[in-house]
Design a protein around this motif. Structure first.
Motif, PDB file in Angstrom:
ATOM      1  N   ARG A  62       0.827  -1.207   0.000  1.00 12.56           N
ATOM      2  CA  ARG A  62       0.000   0.000   0.000  1.00 12.56           C
ATOM      3  C   ARG A  62       0.865   1.261   0.000  1.00 12.56           C
ATOM      4  N   LEU A  63       1.912   1.267   0.823  1.00 12.02           N
ATOM      5  CA  LEU A  63       2.763   2.454   0.927  1.00 12.02           C
ATOM      6  C   LEU A  63       3.533   2.706  -0.367  1.00 12.02           C
ATOM      7  N   THR A  64       3.925   1.654  -1.041  1.00  9.33           N
ATOM      8  CA  THR A  64       4.682   1.804  -2.286  1.00  9.33           C
ATOM      9  C   THR A  64       3.777   1.885  -3.504  1.00  9.33           C
ATOM     10  N   ARG A  65       2.462   1.888  -3.280  1.00  5.05           N
ATOM     11  CA  ARG A  65       1.474   1.992  -4.344  1.00  5.05           C
ATOM     12  C   ARG A  65       1.630   0.885  -5.400  1.00  5.05           C
ATOM     13  N   ARG A  66       2.087  -0.263  -4.942  1.00  5.64           N
ATOM     14  CA  ARG A  66       2.225  -1.395  -5.863  1.00  5.64           C
ATOM     15  C   ARG A  66       0.926  -2.165  -6.016  1.00  5.64           C
ATOM     16  N   ALA A 109       0.565 -10.274  -5.487  1.00  5.11           N
ATOM     17  CA  ALA A 109       1.732  -9.399  -5.623  1.00  5.11           C
ATOM     18  C   ALA A 109       3.043 -10.155  -5.427  1.00  5.11           C
ATOM     19  N   LEU A 110       3.048 -11.165  -4.569  1.00  8.24           N
ATOM     20  CA  LEU A 110       4.258 -11.952  -4.318  1.00  8.24           C
ATOM     21  C   LEU A 110       4.487 -13.019  -5.383  1.00  8.24           C
ATOM     22  N   GLY A 111       3.534 -13.178  -6.295  1.00  3.08           N
ATOM     23  CA  GLY A 111       3.678 -14.181  -7.341  1.00  3.08           C
ATOM     24  C   GLY A 111       3.333 -15.580  -6.893  1.00  3.08           C
TER      25      GLY A 111
END
Length: 479
Positions: free
Chosen positions: A52-56, A232-234
């Motif tokens: 969330r913080l890195t907007r990923r 996100a982690l794949g």
């Protein structure tokens, strides 16, 4: 010991001292596993916060009118149904209205010994050529996967007859309310991946705030955080069985694999598995073009998700979760094995922790009961009955309590974000309800699994549905 204590009182003191030793062992056991669980959940929470913080990762807002455009190619939606006369008609009618695309083909699977469901489906189809009713030749219920395989064979027959090949296959249940933007979103996503999953958003039942309501808490946190992190982690993504789409060629690849293994006329779904959707998602995530989890909101801020009402009674909820634990935790261990990749191993452990979690919860609730008895015993005998804890044990107890507070806060925040603050507060109070259901379901699942090892048949222990969210006003969602 009080003066004048009799022999019976001495026997009581001895029994309480034995109970105190048992309380000590249970406390250490529960605190150890709660501490392990804390680090597990904390790892997931930190990963989510970092994303969330890195907007990923973010929830995409769709443009007004999204969802009515033509599809990139024909898309089949398969709905297995047995004894669903109360809801199947609403599901079909609502899907046809929400998805006006002519490229849509709805395959509804019924059974020859279930004329009521077939009649309701026929009435809802209203001669719409986009609906194809398929009657299973076997007496129902078989298994959900078996019914899906029958629909898949009908799909293949239609393709051969029309020389028109489907681009994607979407799965839904007979009680689902679809979102108007979902079909176009899935159609677009399968251009890049073999499997796509949209969130599930349980509808709130005013008459079952506690049993049915706890599903809203669990699905909201899982589909707003856990699956987001997995994607996100794949890591491989499980399919929920509803709101999930598959590339047509990927399903045929699985069907061919089953036929090569000696299963004549096999489909892509495993009829011997109680959670064939979960297994299918993991398999396609790990091969081919992989998978994606989509979190979208329409122009009004509503989550693009599948809505349905979950079981309102305790016995129904236990039956449903028994099937999930049996299929995911026990059959999954046996059928899928374990990966050596750290992220995959972590997620598999999370998926299969149901029986162990239930055992730890039993220990914790038994611990509370014993503590109450020991407090009464101390007041009666005047003797200290609690066994002192070692320093490491005290640290684990503190961490366990801190972890409980953190988990309750997370549950409140995620539920409140989707359903409002009142439901967020109820979510905290509903945690014991979910725990009791998990304990009862785990016991039944282990018993059912042991029976299956002895040669017992795997059957579709389905949930009955009497209400549909499309016929009621859903609670307002938050943007």
């Amino acid at each position: 010991m009080h003066a004048g204590m009799t022999g019976a009182d001495g026997w009581l003191l001895g029994a309480l001292q034995v109970l105190a030793l048992a309380e000590h062992e249970l406390l250490v056991f529960a605190a150890f596993w709660f501490t392990i669980g804390l680090f597990d959940e904390l790892g997931l929470d930190l990963a989510y916060l970092w994303l969330r913080l890195t907007r990923r990762t973010r929830t995409v807002r769709l443009a007004p009118g999204y969802g009515v455009d033509r599809l990139m190619g024909p898309v089949a939606v398969m709905i297995p149904a047995f004894r669903e006369a109360a809801v199947i008609g609403t599901t079909i009618a609502h899907a046809l209205k929400a998805w006006p695309q002519q490229e849509l083909q709805l395959y509804v699977g019924c059974y020859r010994n279930d004329p009521a469901t077939l009649a309701a489906a026929m009435a809802a189809a209203a001669r719409d050529p986009r609906v194809r009713l398929v009657v299973h030749g076997a007496e129902g219920p078989t298994t959900k996967a078996d019914c899906l395989n029958r629909l898949y064979r009908a799909l293949c027959d239609d393709e051969q007859r029309r020389q028109r090949w489907f681009r994607a296959v979407v799965l839904h249940d007979a009680e689902d309310m679809v979102h108007p933007a979902a079909l176009q979103a899935i159609d677009a996503a399968v251009s890049a991946v073999d499997f796509v999953q949209l969130p599930v958003r349980p509808g709130l039942l005013p008459q079952s705030r506690w049993v049915a309501g706890h599903y809203a808490d669990e699905f909201t946190e899982s589909h707003a955080k856990a699956l987001v992190v997995r994607s996100a982690l794949g890591a491989s993504l499980p399919a929920a069985g509803v709101g999930c789409g598959f590339a047509r060629v990927a399903l045929e690849r699985l069907a061919e694999r089953r036929r090569d293994a000696g299963e004549a006329d096999a489909g892509p779904f495993a009829p011997e598995c109680l959670t064939e959707d979960y297994e299918l998602g993991l398999t396609l995530s790990a091969e081919g073009r992989g998978s994606a989890f989509l979190r979208l909101r329409d122009a009004d801020g509503n989550l693009v998700a599948t809505s349905s009402y979950f079981p309102a009674r305790l016995d129904q909820a236990v039956r449903q979760k028994t099937r999930w634990i049996h299929g995911i935790a026990l059959q999954g261990w046996e059928r899928l094995g374990w990966s050596t990749k750290p992220v995959e191993l972590w997620m598999a452990l999370r998926d299969r922790r149901g029986p162990l979690t239930a055992l730890v919860l039993v220990a914790a609730y038994l611990l509370l009961l014993i503590d109450a008895i020991l407090l009464l015993g101390e007041a009666w005998t005047g003797q200290a009955l609690f066994v002192p804890l070692s320093a490491p044990a005290r640290v684990m107890v503190v961490l366990s309590l801190a972890g409980l507070g953190w988990r309750l806060l997370a549950r409140l925040v995620f539920t409140a974000r989707e359903y409002g603050l009142a439901e967020g507060l109820r979510a905290v109070v509903r945690v014991p309800v979910g725990n009791v259901i998990a304990i009862m379901a785990a016991r039944r699942a282990v018993a059912a699994y042991l029976r299956s090892l002895g040669g017992g048949d795997v059957v579709w222990d389905k949930t009955d549905h009497a209400a549909h969210p499309a016929t009621a006003r859903l609670g307002k969602v938050r943007a």
